[in-house]
Motif scaffolding. Structure first.
Motif, mmCIF file in Angstrom:
data_model
loop_
_atom_site.group_PDB
_atom_site.id
_atom_site.type_symbol
_atom_site.label_atom_id
_atom_site.label_comp_id
_atom_site.label_asym_id
_atom_site.label_seq_id
_atom_site.Cartn_x
_atom_site.Cartn_y
_atom_site.Cartn_z
ATOM 1 N N LEU A 147 0.808 -1.222 0.000
ATOM 2 C CA LEU A 147 0.000 0.000 0.000
ATOM 3 C C LEU A 147 0.840 1.271 0.000
ATOM 4 C CD1 LEU A 147 -2.782 -1.023 2.542
ATOM 5 C CD2 LEU A 147 -2.780 -1.244 0.055
ATOM 6 N N GLY A 148 2.148 1.107 0.090
ATOM 7 C CA GLY A 148 3.024 2.281 0.058
ATOM 8 C C GLY A 148 2.977 3.082 1.333
ATOM 9 N N THR A 149 3.044 2.401 2.482
ATOM 10 C CA THR A 149 2.999 3.102 3.763
ATOM 11 C C THR A 149 3.869 2.351 4.775
ATOM 12 O OG1 THR A 149 1.493 4.016 5.436
ATOM 13 C CG2 THR A 149 0.907 1.872 4.502
ATOM 14 N N THR A 150 3.596 2.533 6.063
ATOM 15 C CA THR A 150 4.381 1.886 7.109
ATOM 16 C C THR A 150 3.488 0.955 7.927
ATOM 17 O OG1 THR A 150 3.936 3.610 8.747
ATOM 18 C CG2 THR A 150 5.853 3.922 7.284
ATOM 19 N N PRO A 151 4.062 -0.065 8.587
ATOM 20 C CA PRO A 151 3.261 -0.950 9.434
ATOM 21 C C PRO A 151 2.553 -0.190 10.556
ATOM 22 C CG PRO A 151 5.399 -1.941 8.994
ATOM 23 C CD PRO A 151 5.453 -0.537 8.468
ATOM 24 N N GLU A 152 3.204 0.832 11.068
ATOM 25 C CA GLU A 152 2.601 1.613 12.143
ATOM 26 C C GLU A 152 1.325 2.320 11.674
ATOM 27 O OE1 GLU A 152 6.687 0.680 12.914
ATOM 28 O OE2 GLU A 152 5.781 1.783 11.232
ATOM 29 N N THR A 153 1.348 2.801 10.441
ATOM 30 C CA THR A 153 0.163 3.464 9.895
ATOM 31 C C THR A 153 -0.977 2.471 9.720
ATOM 32 O OG1 THR A 153 1.529 5.096 8.744
ATOM 33 C CG2 THR A 153 -0.721 4.814 7.958
ATOM 34 N N ILE A 154 -0.652 1.267 9.259
ATOM 35 C CA ILE A 154 -1.669 0.223 9.121
ATOM 36 C C ILE A 154 -2.323 -0.049 10.469
ATOM 37 C CG2 ILE A 154 -2.082 -2.200 8.568
ATOM 38 C CD1 ILE A 154 -1.433 -0.622 6.101
ATOM 39 N N SER A 155 -1.503 -0.249 11.491
ATOM 40 C CA SER A 155 -2.023 -0.550 12.830
ATOM 41 C C SER A 155 -2.876 0.597 13.358
ATOM 42 C CB SER A 155 -0.859 -0.810 13.794
ATOM 43 O OG SER A 155 -0.116 -1.949 13.395
ATOM 44 N N ARG A 156 -2.450 1.821 13.084
ATOM 45 C CA ARG A 156 -3.179 2.985 13.576
ATOM 46 C C ARG A 156 -4.576 3.067 12.946
ATOM 47 N NH1 ARG A 156 0.516 6.299 12.782
ATOM 48 N NH2 ARG A 156 -0.129 7.260 10.819
ATOM 49 N N TYR A 157 -4.667 2.848 11.658
ATOM 50 C CA TYR A 157 -5.967 2.902 10.989
ATOM 51 C C TYR A 157 -6.884 1.776 11.467
ATOM 52 C CZ TYR A 157 -4.892 6.624 7.655
ATOM 53 O OH TYR A 157 -4.603 7.833 7.089
ATOM 54 N N LEU A 158 -6.351 0.575 11.609
ATOM 55 C CA LEU A 158 -7.181 -0.535 12.060
ATOM 56 C C LEU A 158 -7.719 -0.279 13.464
ATOM 57 C CD1 LEU A 158 -5.210 -3.651 10.735
ATOM 58 C CD2 LEU A 158 -7.284 -2.616 9.794
ATOM 59 N N LYS A 159 -6.885 0.283 14.322
ATOM 60 C CA LYS A 159 -7.325 0.599 15.679
ATOM 61 C C LYS A 159 -8.409 1.674 15.660
ATOM 62 C CE LYS A 159 -5.508 1.836 20.246
ATOM 63 N NZ LYS A 159 -4.275 2.158 21.026
ATOM 64 N N ARG A 160 -8.227 2.692 14.803
ATOM 65 C CA ARG A 160 -9.219 3.773 14.705
ATOM 66 C C ARG A 160 -10.543 3.233 14.172
ATOM 67 N NH1 ARG A 160 -7.472 8.566 10.908
ATOM 68 N NH2 ARG A 160 -5.817 8.629 12.493
ATOM 69 N N TRP A 161 -10.484 2.401 13.145
ATOM 70 C CA TRP A 161 -11.706 1.868 12.551
ATOM 71 C C TRP A 161 -12.422 0.920 13.499
ATOM 72 C CZ3 TRP A 161 -9.257 0.590 7.121
ATOM 73 C CH2 TRP A 161 -8.967 1.789 6.472
ATOM 74 N N GLU A 162 -11.661 0.237 14.335
ATOM 75 C CA GLU A 162 -12.288 -0.646 15.315
ATOM 76 C C GLU A 162 -13.067 0.188 16.337
ATOM 77 O OE1 GLU A 162 -11.215 -4.706 17.727
ATOM 78 O OE2 GLU A 162 -9.632 -3.210 17.491
ATOM 79 N N SER A 163 -12.505 1.318 16.725
ATOM 80 C CA SER A 163 -13.202 2.182 17.685
ATOM 81 C C SER A 163 -14.456 2.804 17.083
ATOM 82 C CB SER A 163 -12.261 3.290 18.186
ATOM 83 O OG SER A 163 -11.961 4.205 17.152
ATOM 84 N N HIS A 164 -14.483 2.905 15.736
ATOM 85 C CA HIS A 164 -15.653 3.446 15.040
ATOM 86 C C HIS A 164 -16.603 2.340 14.578
ATOM 87 C CE1 HIS A 164 -13.221 7.326 13.907
ATOM 88 N NE2 HIS A 164 -13.579 7.273 15.194
ATOM 89 N N HIS A 165 -16.321 1.104 14.991
ATOM 90 C CA HIS A 165 -17.172 -0.052 14.693
ATOM 91 C C HIS A 165 -17.276 -0.343 13.195
ATOM 92 C CE1 HIS A 165 -18.283 0.116 18.903
ATOM 93 N NE2 HIS A 165 -18.676 1.364 18.755
ATOM 94 N N LEU A 166 -16.202 -0.075 12.471
ATOM 95 C CA LEU A 166 -16.135 -0.436 11.059
ATOM 96 C C LEU A 166 -15.574 -1.845 10.888
ATOM 97 C CD1 LEU A 166 -14.729 2.882 9.520
ATOM 98 C CD2 LEU A 166 -17.092 2.071 9.510
ATOM 99 N N VAL A 167 -14.611 -2.177 11.733
ATOM 100 C CA VAL A 167 -14.008 -3.514 11.706
ATOM 101 C C VAL A 167 -13.833 -3.995 13.137
ATOM 102 C CG1 VAL A 167 -12.754 -3.009 9.559
ATOM 103 C CG2 VAL A 167 -11.609 -2.698 11.767
#
Length: 225
Positions: free
Chosen positions: A185-205
């Motif tokens: 995706l052209g990014t960093t592992p930390e960014t991936i983890s950050r988005y997944l954590k944010r989306w989990e808090s928003h009940h997307l995943v």
């Protein structure tokens, strides 16, 4: 070890075999070899002869190229309905990359010799092949454009939705490690983890044990910017 699967599993999924008559489809099925491959199995390695068209009927395959430092460079993923090795249908070449199954994967192969004989008998298949090759080039161009124009969040959301669809599962095990997904995706592992954590808090995943993930709101993911 690879095991055989149903004989009609692959042909309907592949764009180059669309718009064919039932009789033409049966001719293709007669030369297709079907097998089920466990996860983490090598389909081909750099240096192997490209002597067949490979079709991914179900599952996910990563295609990598060895880098000079000995590490892998992730080129692209193959998912359900994707084809690889189209050039093998016309020329005798060798692979410059290695393909490894990330999940249990159903693959089908058609030998170059068999396919070339089939093309001489069915011009419509030849037309479909050329159209598919053109679409593959457009797809690669679109992927490059997406990397330059879409946000990382959009690309990650698209990946999750496409992977769930490809695996025909939800929840599903994430096939790629975060570092490989970040490379794709052209990014960093930390960014991936950050988005997944944010989306989990928003009940997307919802993240589950064993590197599993469940999409709770697919429509919401498609609106990610």
């Amino acid at each position: 070890m690879a095991t055989l699967v149903d004989a009609h599993h692959c042909v309907p999924l592949v764009p180059i075999f669309k718009n064919l008559t039932p009789a033409q489809s049966q001719q293709i099925e007669a030369i297709v070899r079907h097998r089920h491959v466990p996860a983490q199995q090598i389909l081909y390695q750099a240096g192997d002869a490209v002597d067949a068209l490979t079709i991914v009927a179900k599952g996910q395959v990563k295609v990598v190229r060895p880098a000079e430092n000995g590490k892998e460079h992730l080129l692209y993923l193959l998912q359900s309905g994707d084809i690889n090795g189209e050039a093998a249908l016309f020329n005798q070449l060798e692979h410059h990359s290695t393909a490894t199954t990330l999940t249990p994967t159903t693959v089908c192969t058609i030998a170059r010799v068999d396919f070339q004989q089939l093309l001489t008998r069915n011009p419509q298949i030849a037309v479909n092949v050329m159209n598919t090759l053109g679409n593959r080039l457009l797809s690669l161009e679109a992927q490059a454009t997406k990397t330059n124009t879409e946000s990382v969040a959009e690309r990650l959301a698209d990946y999750l939705i496409e992977t769930s669809a490809s695996l025909q599962a939800n929840p599903f095990t994430l096939p790629l490690k975060n570092k490989d997904l970040a490379t794709l995706l052209g990014t960093t592992p930390e960014t991936i983890s950050r988005y997944l954590k944010r989306w989990e808090s928003h009940h997307l995943v919802k993240k589950l044990p064993g590197h599993q993930l469940q999409i709770l709101d697919a429509a919401g993911l498609t609106l990610i910017e």
